[in-house]
Motif scaffolding. Structure first.
Motif, PDB file in Angstrom:
ATOM      1  N   ILE A 184     -16.592  -1.322   8.284  1.00 54.82           N
ATOM      2  CA  ILE A 184     -16.247  -0.250   7.333  1.00 54.82           C
ATOM      3  C   ILE A 184     -17.430   0.707   7.143  1.00 54.82           C
ATOM      4  N   ASP A 185     -18.647   0.160   7.071  1.00 53.73           N
ATOM      5  CA  ASP A 185     -19.822   1.033   6.937  1.00 53.73           C
ATOM      6  C   ASP A 185     -19.931   1.982   8.119  1.00 53.73           C
ATOM      7  N   GLU A 186     -19.655   1.425   9.296  1.00 50.54           N
ATOM      8  CA  GLU A 186     -19.718   2.252  10.508  1.00 50.54           C
ATOM      9  C   GLU A 186     -18.655   3.352  10.451  1.00 50.54           C
TER      10      GLU A 186
ATOM     11  N   LEU B  47      -6.238   1.665   3.366  1.00 51.70           N
ATOM     12  CA  LEU B  47      -6.230   2.506   2.156  1.00 51.70           C
ATOM     13  C   LEU B  47      -6.651   1.662   0.952  1.00 51.70           C
ATOM     14  N   ASN B  48      -6.055   0.479   0.829  1.00 52.48           N
ATOM     15  CA  ASN B  48      -6.386  -0.385  -0.308  1.00 52.48           C
ATOM     16  C   ASN B  48      -7.854  -0.789  -0.291  1.00 52.48           C
ATOM     17  N   TYR B  49      -8.350  -1.106   0.890  1.00 44.25           N
ATOM     18  CA  TYR B  49      -9.746  -1.525   0.993  1.00 44.25           C
ATOM     19  C   TYR B  49     -10.679  -0.385   0.562  1.00 44.25           C
ATOM     20  N   LEU B  50     -10.403   0.825   1.079  1.00 40.31           N
ATOM     21  CA  LEU B  50     -11.278   1.955   0.789  1.00 40.31           C
ATOM     22  C   LEU B  50     -11.214   2.378  -0.674  1.00 40.31           C
ATOM     23  N   THR B  51     -10.046   2.213  -1.285  1.00 41.96           N
ATOM     24  CA  THR B  51      -9.913   2.633  -2.689  1.00 41.96           C
ATOM     25  C   THR B  51     -10.129   1.454  -3.624  1.00 41.96           C
ATOM     26  N   ASP B  52     -10.407   0.289  -3.042  1.00 40.79           N
ATOM     27  CA  ASP B  52     -10.630  -0.911  -3.843  1.00 40.79           C
ATOM     28  C   ASP B  52      -9.485  -1.125  -4.831  1.00 40.79           C
ATOM     29  N   SER B  53      -8.268  -1.088  -4.291  1.00 40.77           N
ATOM     30  CA  SER B  53      -7.096  -1.196  -5.162  1.00 40.77           C
ATOM     31  C   SER B  53      -5.937  -1.838  -4.415  1.00 40.77           C
ATOM     32  N   ASP B  54      -4.832  -2.009  -5.105  1.00 45.18           N
ATOM     33  CA  ASP B  54      -3.597  -2.464  -4.458  1.00 45.18           C
ATOM     34  C   ASP B  54      -2.595  -1.328  -4.461  1.00 45.18           C
ATOM     35  N   ARG B  55      -3.107  -0.131  -4.266  1.00 45.82           N
ATOM     36  CA  ARG B  55      -2.284   1.069  -4.389  1.00 45.82           C
ATOM     37  C   ARG B  55      -1.061   1.020  -3.464  1.00 45.82           C
ATOM     38  N   ALA B  56      -1.262   0.631  -2.205  1.00 43.10           N
ATOM     39  CA  ALA B  56      -0.149   0.634  -1.248  1.00 43.10           C
ATOM     40  C   ALA B  56       0.373  -0.790  -1.054  1.00 43.10           C
ATOM     41  N   ILE B  57       1.655  -0.907  -0.838  1.00 40.61           N
ATOM     42  CA  ILE B  57       2.239  -2.226  -0.581  1.00 40.61           C
ATOM     43  C   ILE B  57       1.880  -2.667   0.838  1.00 40.61           C
ATOM     44  N   VAL B  58       1.403  -3.894   0.937  1.00 43.02           N
ATOM     45  CA  VAL B  58       1.061  -4.462   2.250  1.00 43.02           C
ATOM     46  C   VAL B  58       1.936  -5.690   2.479  1.00 43.02           C
ATOM     47  N   THR B  59       2.647  -5.720   3.591  1.00 42.88           N
ATOM     48  CA  THR B  59       3.374  -6.942   3.977  1.00 42.88           C
ATOM     49  C   THR B  59       3.254  -7.102   5.483  1.00 42.88           C
TER      50      THR B  59
END
Ligand SMILES: Nc1nc2c(ncn2[C@@H]2O[C@H](COP(=O)(O)OP(=O)(O)OP(=O)(O)O)[C@@H](O)[C@H]2O)c(=O)[nH]1
Ligand SMILES: [Mg+2]
Length: 451
Positions: free
Chosen positions: A363-365, A239-251
């Motif tokens: 990701i492009d694929e 999600l973060n990669y696709l939205t280019d953000s740190d929207r969701a917490i990743v641990t």
């Protein structure tokens, strides 16, 4: 009558902004504004020329200044609602706007209901129902393609096409009316054939609208796309990669995400509503369990599912259980963490895409596969707006088909016109000419206050 009352609302979004607008509409707009506004040049708004911009101060009824403002006066019928409209442009602060709004109420306006400005524009005949709905679509458009379609509708292009079909059916009816005085046997087969062909052509026109129904809905609302998988496979990272953000917490701790998180992205003009979900596993934690139930539900209800499996670890029973939740035609299977050494996995899927959110590989694929699932969209074609419209068009098609049936049965040409008239009646529901008050209220209840 309610329609005669003057309404007032904040027309801009809440928050700290440079400018905010309070808008009034109705017969008394200008008089009400005069009670609360002092122009720097001491002019009364009621004496001001139409469409002039006046600088001054908005005051409460005790004469205390709330804010400086410029005011626009637009007299009926040359305004958004075709009524007297006054726009007060002040500073865009929450408190400033609220105080100015309140003072318009004290001075005689009443709070506008949702979409009431646009509703008045519709009821006063400035726009038809299809255009009124387009106002909402323009505001909510998430990609330029969606905006383009909404603008086509707002400018009346879409209504015009529908009206063209309506006109053609009217022509057929006129044709039939001219024949009705003839004894049945005297009506030439060639003529009947002509009528039948014309009706068939209009059926094609309407089906043309209907065929893009799913795609139109996707463009307007976004394709709901759930990211599903067991804990720690990299859902939130995607999600973060696709939205280019740190929207969701990743641990690295499994069970990090508990609530579903929604974000929009634009894939080739198509808005994707991406939903990150809690990792599905058997959990004893009450809060996590609720999140997992939601994830399972989304695996079923989302229009598209991105199913994630960790490619750097052997699959286990939890993965197998998630795989079982998938519907093959609406899911894309992804093996994650392709930057790490991969283990051999045995997944019975038509296509598997390997991705890494660390390197961006695959990701492009993935995006190409998403576009593939949506299908090719001809952005210039006609789009049905929603289920209400689709239902009306389907019923119209049915009536036209039954008209063709009637021609074939040879039971009398006047019966054909009954079917055609039924179809015509339905077009009024699209443009709003023959729509019930309940339907109108329902449509405008989806708007925001101030629009
Ligand atoms: N090497 C590598 N690590 C990744 C990748 N994607 C995610 N990770 C790591 O995997 C761990 C879990 O990532 P998340 O995105 O939080 O996983 P999740 O599926 O959202 O997990 P839950 O919210 O617990 O269900 C984190 O330590 C990430 O840094 C990847 O592509 N490559
Ligand atoms: Mg997560």
């Amino acid at each position: 009558m309610k329609q005669n009352e003057t309404i007032s609302a904040i027309a801009t979004a809440t928050g700290a902004a440079g400018i905010g607008i309070v808008r009034l509409s109705g017969v008394d707009s200008i008089d009400i504004a005069d009670k609360i506004f002092s122009a720097a040049n001491h002019q009364k708004l009621s004496d001001v020329d139409d469409r002039k911009i006046i600088f001054g101060h908005v005051k409460n009824l005790d004469g205390e200044i709330i804010d400086e403002a410029v005011v626009l006066v637009m007299r009926a019928p040359k305004s958004y609602t075709k009524e007297n409209v006054v726009e007060i442009q002040c500073h865009g602060g929450v408190e400033v706007l609220r105080e100015i709004l309140n003072v318009t109420f004290t001075a005689g306006a009443r709070p506008a209901e949702r979409g009431e400005f646009t509703k008045r524009a519709f009821l006063n005949g400035r726009i038809d129902l299809s255009q009124a709905q387009a106002v909402l679509d323009v505001i909510q458009a998430k990609t330029s393609a969606a905006l383009n379609i909404a603008q086509n509708r707002l400018s009346g292009k879409t209504s015009k096409k529908i009206r063209a079909v309506r006109q053609k059916i009217l022509n057929v009816l006129a044709h039939i009316d001219a024949l009705i005085d003839f004894p049945e046997d005297d009506i030439d087969d060639v003529v009947l054939n002509e009528i039948d062909n014309e009706i068939a052509a209009q059926i094609d026109e309407l089906n043309n609208f209907l065929k893009n129904y799913r795609q139109g809905k996707i463009l307007r609302e976004g394709l709901s796309t759930a990211i599903i998988g067991k804990p720690n496979v990299g859902k939130s990272s995607l999600l973060n990669y696709l939205t280019d953000s740190d929207r969701a917490i990743v641990t690295e701790i499994p069970g990090t995400t508990r609530d579903s998180i929604e974000e929009f992205i634009n894939v080739g003009g198509v808005p994707l509503k991406i939903i990150d979900t809690a990792g599905i596993r058997n959990s004893g934690d009450a809060v996590e369990k609720i999140g997992i139930d939601r994830a399972r539900e989304l695996a079923q209800s989302a229009e598209l599912v991105l199913a994630l499996f960790d490619g750097s670890r052997p699959l286990d029973d939890e993965d197998a259980e998630i795989f079982k939740l998938l519907k093959s035609d609406s899911s894309i299977v992804l093996l994650t963490k392709s930057d790490l050494p991969q283990v051999a996995v045995d997944i019975d899927a038509e296509k598997i895409i390997h991705i890494s959110t660390k390197t961006g590989a695959g990701i492009d694929e993935l995006l190409a596969a998403v576009t593939d699932k949506v299908g090719k969209i001809d952005f210039e074609s006609n789009f049905v707006r929603d289920e209400r419209e689709a239902d009306i068009l389907r019923r119209a098609v049915k009536n036209l088909e039954s008209a063709r049936e009637t021609i074939k049965l040879n039971v009398g040409i006047d019966f054909v016109s009954i079917d055609l008239r039924a179809a015509l009646e339905l077009f009024g529901e699209l443009t709003g000419e023959t729509v019930t008050e309940d339907v109108i209220n329902e449509i405008f209840s989806k708007f925001c206050i101030g629009k």
